[in-house]
Each structure stands twice: as C-alpha cells, then as structure tokens.
Design an enzyme around this catalytic site. Structure first.
Site, short mmCIF file in Angstrom:
data_model
loop_
_atom_site.label_atom_id
_atom_site.label_comp_id
_atom_site.label_asym_id
_atom_site.label_seq_id
_atom_site.Cartn_x
_atom_site.Cartn_y
_atom_site.Cartn_z
N ASP A 11 -2.80 -0.02 -46.35
CA ASP A 11 -2.19 -0.63 -47.71
C ASP A 11 -1.17 -1.63 -47.17
OD1 ASP A 11 -3.69 1.45 -49.22
OD2 ASP A 11 -2.08 2.74 -49.25
N ASP A 130 -9.19 5.24 -58.80
CA ASP A 130 -7.90 6.14 -58.42
C ASP A 130 -7.98 6.95 -59.52
OD1 ASP A 130 -7.03 4.27 -56.56
OD2 ASP A 130 -5.83 2.88 -58.01
#
EC number: 4.3.2.10
Length: 257
Positions: A11, A130
């Site tokens: 990330d 997600d």
C-alpha cells in the site's frame, strides 16, 4: 494444476509503503523500491501496489516509482490507484506494470472495465473488491474509497452480485479484499472465499487476514483460490516467502520454485 501464487501487497501513500489495520491507522513501513526488490529476491510470484489515496484524492497513481520498480524486479506486478480512463491505464502499462487494477473507479463507472478489457486484453485487467461483513444485516457489502477513512462508504452492491457484474464486463482477475480481516492476522475469511468462488470463474486472489503459514494453506486447500495476497506478515518479516513455499509444498500445494 496451475501453481498457486504468493503475492505481497504494498500500500502506497505519499510515496512510501504503509500498512493499516482494517483499512485504518496506517503506519509507514519503508521505501517502495527496496521493498519490491526484497520480495522479488525472496521468491514472490508477483507484487501488487495500491496507491490507497489516489481515488479519494481525485488523482492517478504516481508513475515515477512505477518505472523505478520495473527497472529492479523481474516478476510481474500490478498497479492500482485512481485509474479512471484508458489513457491512465496505458501510461501505467507503458511505465512497466504488467497489470492494472481498478476498484473505486469501476464502481463509479462500470463501463470502464469493458473499455480497458477491450483495449488491453482481459489478462491485464484486475478488479479489486473491498468487501465488508455487516453483522447487523448478515451481508457482505462492497465499500468504496477505502484508502481514506473519512470518505469510506458502503455502495449499493452486495459482494456476490458485484463479483458477477465485473466478470460480465470483462474483469480478467478479481482480488477480494476482506476488510474485517485486514491486518489482524487471524486468517482469511474462508466462508466468504467459498461463497465468492462459487460465482467467480476468473482467477480469484484472497486478500486480508494472513498471519501464519497455515492461513495460506487453508486458503488454497479449502477454498481453491488462485493466489493469496498479504502485507503485514511480509513487511514485518513474520513470514519469509521462500520458507512459506517450502511449507506449502509439504501441504500438497503446488507452488512455483
């Protein structure tokens, strides 16, 4: 049988690799290029990079580090972050990425999936999903803008329905980010993976929850996912990728050596 993939996830925020817990409270892990190099040398099958605030900031992933990563690793890598047009995707692929992944932009404009698949081929178009389990409703819900705690929101889509929709539109691979498990290292949500696997006919990558080697084995042997993505166990050197592959081979999981 196709070998199962081990995929470190990096990330990226403000030019550095970060890691949160359940998509919140991100801490800085280190610089992008050295980490990418380390994972490639350890035996990772591919890497995934998420510029986690690009979509919520209304910008495209910073391409300068994409080119630097391409120079130092010899394994495939996928890049995500604010890719809203075919031109955005083309630039990232030109800078050396092998795949692009879209998440929030696909929810905002589902036709983008088809446009990218038609232009670049389904093999390099990944859709990230997600997915959050809502205990009150008992349903898995798709969330958007999860890289920004203040802008994160539920969408109208239940996870299973969105998985089917993105496949119809041309997704070549799906990464299922299980938000409840993210960063807590208690194992992947096997029930959710099996639910999604039933309706997913493209490669499916599990993401969120890896804490021990057995969690990877469980994901492969009990849900038949094609790859497992993890972050904190690799960043914090809790698990070495080479040792993980040795362990998985002992558990009758086909891995690349």
């Amino acid at each position: 049988m196709l070998a199962k993939r081990i995929i470190p996830c990096l990330d990226v925020k403000d030019g550095q690799v970060v890691k949160g817990v359940q998509f919140r409270n991100h801490e800085i892990i280190g610089d992008i290029v050295p980490l990418a190099q380390r994972y490639a040398e350890e035996g990772a099958d591919e890497l995934v990079f998420y510029d986690i605030t690009a979509s919520s900031d209304g910008r495209v992933v910073d391409k300068s580090w994409v080119a630097r990563v391409a120079e130092v690793i010899d394994i495939p890598f996928c890049v995500a972050g604010g890719i809203k047009t075919a031109e955005d995707a083309a630039k990232i692929l030109e800078f050396g990425a092998d795949k692009v992944s879209i998440n929030s932009p696909a929810l905002a404009n589902p036709e983008l999936i088809t446009e990218l698949a038609d232009k670049f081929g389904v093999q390099c178009i990944v859709v990230g999903i997600d997915s959050y389990f809502d205990k009150e409703t008992g349903k898995y819900q798709v969330y958007q803008f999860t890289g920004d705690e203040e802008r994160t929101k539920a969408t109208k889509w239940e996870t299973k329905d969105w998985v089917q929709e993105v496949q119809k539109r041309g997704a070549g691979e799906i990464v299922l980010n299980m938000m409840n498990q993210d960063g807590v290292r208690n194992g992947y949500d096997l029930e959710q993976l099996n639910m999604v696997r039933e309706v997913c006919h493209v490669p499916l990558i599990a993401s969120g929850g890896a804490g021990e080697m057995v969690h990877f084995a469980d994901a492969y042997n009990k849900t038949n996912v094609d790859g497992a993505l993890a972050a904190s166990v690799f960043h914090k050197q809790i698990i070495n990728i080479g040792e993980l592959k040795d362990y998985l081979a002992e558990q009758d999981v086909e891995v690349r050596r």
